[in-house]
Design a protein around this motif. Sequence first.
Motif, PDB file in Angstrom:
ATOM      1  N   MET A  89       0.837  -1.200   0.000  1.00 48.86           N
ATOM      2  CA  MET A  89       0.000   0.000   0.000  1.00 48.86           C
ATOM      3  C   MET A  89       0.873   1.252   0.000  1.00 48.86           C
ATOM      4  O   MET A  89       1.878   1.315   0.704  1.00 48.86           O
ATOM      5  N   HIS A  90       0.473   2.251  -0.798  1.00 44.54           N
ATOM      6  CA  HIS A  90       1.096   3.569  -0.779  1.00 44.54           C
ATOM      7  C   HIS A  90       0.083   4.597  -0.280  1.00 44.54           C
ATOM      8  O   HIS A  90      -1.119   4.445  -0.468  1.00 44.54           O
ATOM      9  N   ILE A  91       0.611   5.625   0.358  1.00 49.74           N
ATOM     10  CA  ILE A  91      -0.235   6.687   0.899  1.00 49.74           C
ATOM     11  C   ILE A  91      -0.006   7.969   0.114  1.00 49.74           C
ATOM     12  O   ILE A  91       1.140   8.392  -0.087  1.00 49.74           O
ATOM     13  N   LEU A  92      -1.087   8.565  -0.357  1.00 50.73           N
ATOM     14  CA  LEU A  92      -1.013   9.829  -1.090  1.00 50.73           C
ATOM     15  C   LEU A  92      -1.618  10.924  -0.218  1.00 50.73           C
ATOM     16  O   LEU A  92      -2.785  10.846   0.169  1.00 50.73           O
ATOM     17  N   ILE A  93      -0.818  11.919   0.091  1.00 47.12           N
ATOM     18  CA  ILE A  93      -1.272  13.051   0.896  1.00 47.12           C
ATOM     19  C   ILE A  93      -1.534  14.229  -0.031  1.00 47.12           C
ATOM     20  O   ILE A  93      -0.633  14.686  -0.745  1.00 47.12           O
ATOM     21  N   LEU A  94      -2.765  14.704  -0.043  1.00 45.92           N
ATOM     22  CA  LEU A  94      -3.168  15.787  -0.935  1.00 45.92           C
ATOM     23  C   LEU A  94      -2.873  17.132  -0.279  1.00 45.92           C
ATOM     24  O   LEU A  94      -3.527  17.504   0.694  1.00 45.92           O
ATOM     25  N   CYS A  95      -1.884  17.840  -0.806  1.00 45.94           N
ATOM     26  CA  CYS A  95      -1.471  19.111  -0.191  1.00 45.94           C
ATOM     27  C   CYS A  95      -1.155  20.156  -1.255  1.00 45.94           C
ATOM     28  O   CYS A  95      -0.115  20.810  -1.211  1.00 45.94           O
ATOM     29  N   ALA A  96      -2.067  20.302  -2.221  1.00 50.29           N
ATOM     30  CA  ALA A  96      -1.835  21.214  -3.341  1.00 50.29           C
ATOM     31  C   ALA A  96      -2.533  22.560  -3.198  1.00 50.29           C
ATOM     32  O   ALA A  96      -2.214  23.502  -3.924  1.00 50.29           O
ATOM     33  N   GLY A  97      -3.482  22.672  -2.275  1.00 46.40           N
ATOM     34  CA  GLY A  97      -4.339  23.855  -2.217  1.00 46.40           C
ATOM     35  C   GLY A  97      -3.657  25.140  -1.785  1.00 46.40           C
ATOM     36  O   GLY A  97      -2.603  25.139  -1.137  1.00 46.40           O
ATOM     37  N   LEU A  98      -4.297  26.259  -2.120  1.00 39.59           N
ATOM     38  CA  LEU A  98      -3.771  27.584  -1.794  1.00 39.59           C
ATOM     39  C   LEU A  98      -4.000  27.974  -0.338  1.00 39.59           C
ATOM     40  O   LEU A  98      -3.208  28.715   0.246  1.00 39.59           O
ATOM     41  N   GLY A  99      -5.101  27.532   0.230  1.00 39.66           N
ATOM     42  CA  GLY A  99      -5.398  27.880   1.617  1.00 39.66           C
ATOM     43  C   GLY A  99      -5.671  29.354   1.826  1.00 39.66           C
ATOM     44  O   GLY A  99      -5.315  29.932   2.857  1.00 39.66           O
ATOM     45  N   LYS A 100      -6.357  29.978   0.880  1.00 39.37           N
ATOM     46  CA  LYS A 100      -6.601  31.433   0.948  1.00 39.37           C
ATOM     47  C   LYS A 100      -7.361  31.858   2.198  1.00 39.37           C
ATOM     48  O   LYS A 100      -7.141  32.943   2.726  1.00 39.37           O
ATOM     49  N   ARG A 101      -8.269  31.005   2.665  1.00 37.64           N
ATOM     50  CA  ARG A 101      -9.101  31.390   3.817  1.00 37.64           C
ATOM     51  C   ARG A 101      -8.318  31.422   5.131  1.00 37.64           C
ATOM     52  O   ARG A 101      -8.820  31.888   6.146  1.00 37.64           O
ATOM     53  N   LEU A 102      -7.079  30.948   5.084  1.00 34.71           N
ATOM     54  CA  LEU A 102      -6.222  31.049   6.262  1.00 34.71           C
ATOM     55  C   LEU A 102      -5.407  32.346   6.254  1.00 34.71           C
ATOM     56  O   LEU A 102      -4.525  32.543   7.092  1.00 34.71           O
ATOM     57  N   GLU A 103      -5.683  33.183   5.243  1.00 33.14           N
ATOM     58  CA  GLU A 103      -5.135  34.536   5.158  1.00 33.14           C
ATOM     59  C   GLU A 103      -3.611  34.565   5.301  1.00 33.14           C
ATOM     60  O   GLU A 103      -2.905  33.885   4.573  1.00 33.14           O
ATOM     61  N   HIS A 104      -3.078  35.311   6.276  1.00 32.32           N
ATOM     62  CA  HIS A 104      -1.635  35.499   6.409  1.00 32.32           C
ATOM     63  C   HIS A 104      -0.890  34.206   6.742  1.00 32.32           C
ATOM     64  O   HIS A 104       0.315  34.106   6.513  1.00 32.32           O
ATOM     65  N   LYS A 105      -1.594  33.217   7.250  1.00 34.92           N
ATOM     66  CA  LYS A 105      -0.946  31.966   7.646  1.00 34.92           C
ATOM     67  C   LYS A 105      -0.362  31.203   6.451  1.00 34.92           C
ATOM     68  O   LYS A 105       0.569  30.405   6.610  1.00 34.92           O
ATOM     69  N   THR A 106      -0.941  31.435   5.266  1.00 32.82           N
ATOM     70  CA  THR A 106      -0.471  30.707   4.083  1.00 32.82           C
ATOM     71  C   THR A 106       0.151  31.638   3.036  1.00 32.82           C
ATOM     72  O   THR A 106       0.249  31.280   1.869  1.00 32.82           O
ATOM     73  N   LYS A 107       0.570  32.806   3.461  1.00 26.28           N
ATOM     74  CA  LYS A 107       1.147  33.769   2.518  1.00 26.28           C
ATOM     75  C   LYS A 107       2.411  33.214   1.865  1.00 26.28           C
ATOM     76  O   LYS A 107       2.643  33.407   0.668  1.00 26.28           O
ATOM     77  N   ASN A 108       3.235  32.519   2.634  1.00 27.46           N
ATOM     78  CA  ASN A 108       4.512  32.028   2.122  1.00 27.46           C
ATOM     79  C   ASN A 108       4.692  30.525   2.284  1.00 27.46           C
ATOM     80  O   ASN A 108       5.818  30.024   2.216  1.00 27.46           O
ATOM     81  N   LYS A 109       3.594  29.806   2.480  1.00 28.07           N
ATOM     82  CA  LYS A 109       3.702  28.357   2.645  1.00 28.07           C
ATOM     83  C   LYS A 109       2.370  27.681   2.348  1.00 28.07           C
ATOM     84  O   LYS A 109       1.316  28.318   2.455  1.00 28.07           O
ATOM     85  N   PRO A 110       2.406  26.409   1.973  1.00 28.53           N
ATOM     86  CA  PRO A 110       1.153  25.684   1.718  1.00 28.53           C
ATOM     87  C   PRO A 110       0.390  25.441   3.014  1.00 28.53           C
ATOM     88  O   PRO A 110       0.960  25.464   4.116  1.00 28.53           O
TER      89      PRO A 110
END
Length: 249
Positions: free
Chosen positions: A1-22
């Motif tokens: 089994m392999h595990i795929l972690i989905l981490c492509a989103g912008l996360g805009k609703r987290l405002e400043h928390k995602t300005k420079n990181k996913p």
Amino acid sequence: MHILILCAGLGKRLEHKTKNKPKCLVKVNKNTILGRLLGQLSTVGVEKSKIILCSGYQKEKLPKDYLQIHNKLYASTNMVYTLMQAFTELEELFLQKKETALIIYGDCLYDINILKTIIKYDLIEEDIALPIDKKWLEQWKLRYENPYEDAETLIYKLDNNRLLNIGEKTFEPKDYMGQYMGIFKIKGDSLKLFVNEYKNLPELCRNKISTTEFINLTLKKIHYKVIPTFYKWSEVDNLQDLSIAESKF
């Protein structure tokens, strides 16, 4: 089994928390969402070589010691698109060798018992198994004045846990038997069917369809089985969610 972690989103609703990181690298208390998940997977015995990061926004910030499949269209596509791109790029592993796949959202925090349950779960007659939150109403009341405004229907047969409906809105309490938790496991023999059902969709639909919409659309051809759980988890979509997650974890 392999595990795929989905981490492509912008996360805009987290405002400043995602300005420079996913979004997956946002800290919940002292650890990032992704860091916590990777640590838990290590604790339950999953090797790094079995983990795939499905990236998008700020991909260069993700840990370098994991295989990464990048979605260049992350700003205009959805999680299902990101997942299907990974299956396509790793066709030999998933579609030819028929490797079982465990998909986990990179913006969710889970009690380790949820991960243990789905990792150990044996897929038999069902094609896909998905844990569901039976205590969802308690959590949604913390997030919304009217929980049913955001919640989606989830109906299953009580005698065999076969999923019958998901991802719609009726505002009838009986139609909300649980909530999807952003984690599911696909049997290797069923991956080709899963991918082909997606390829048969119109292009515009492929780019925008949500996971629960896709599941609901394919219920007649794919056998989905729910795993009722009562363990804590949190989805981090906005600053309020982040505060709730910090109080739980």
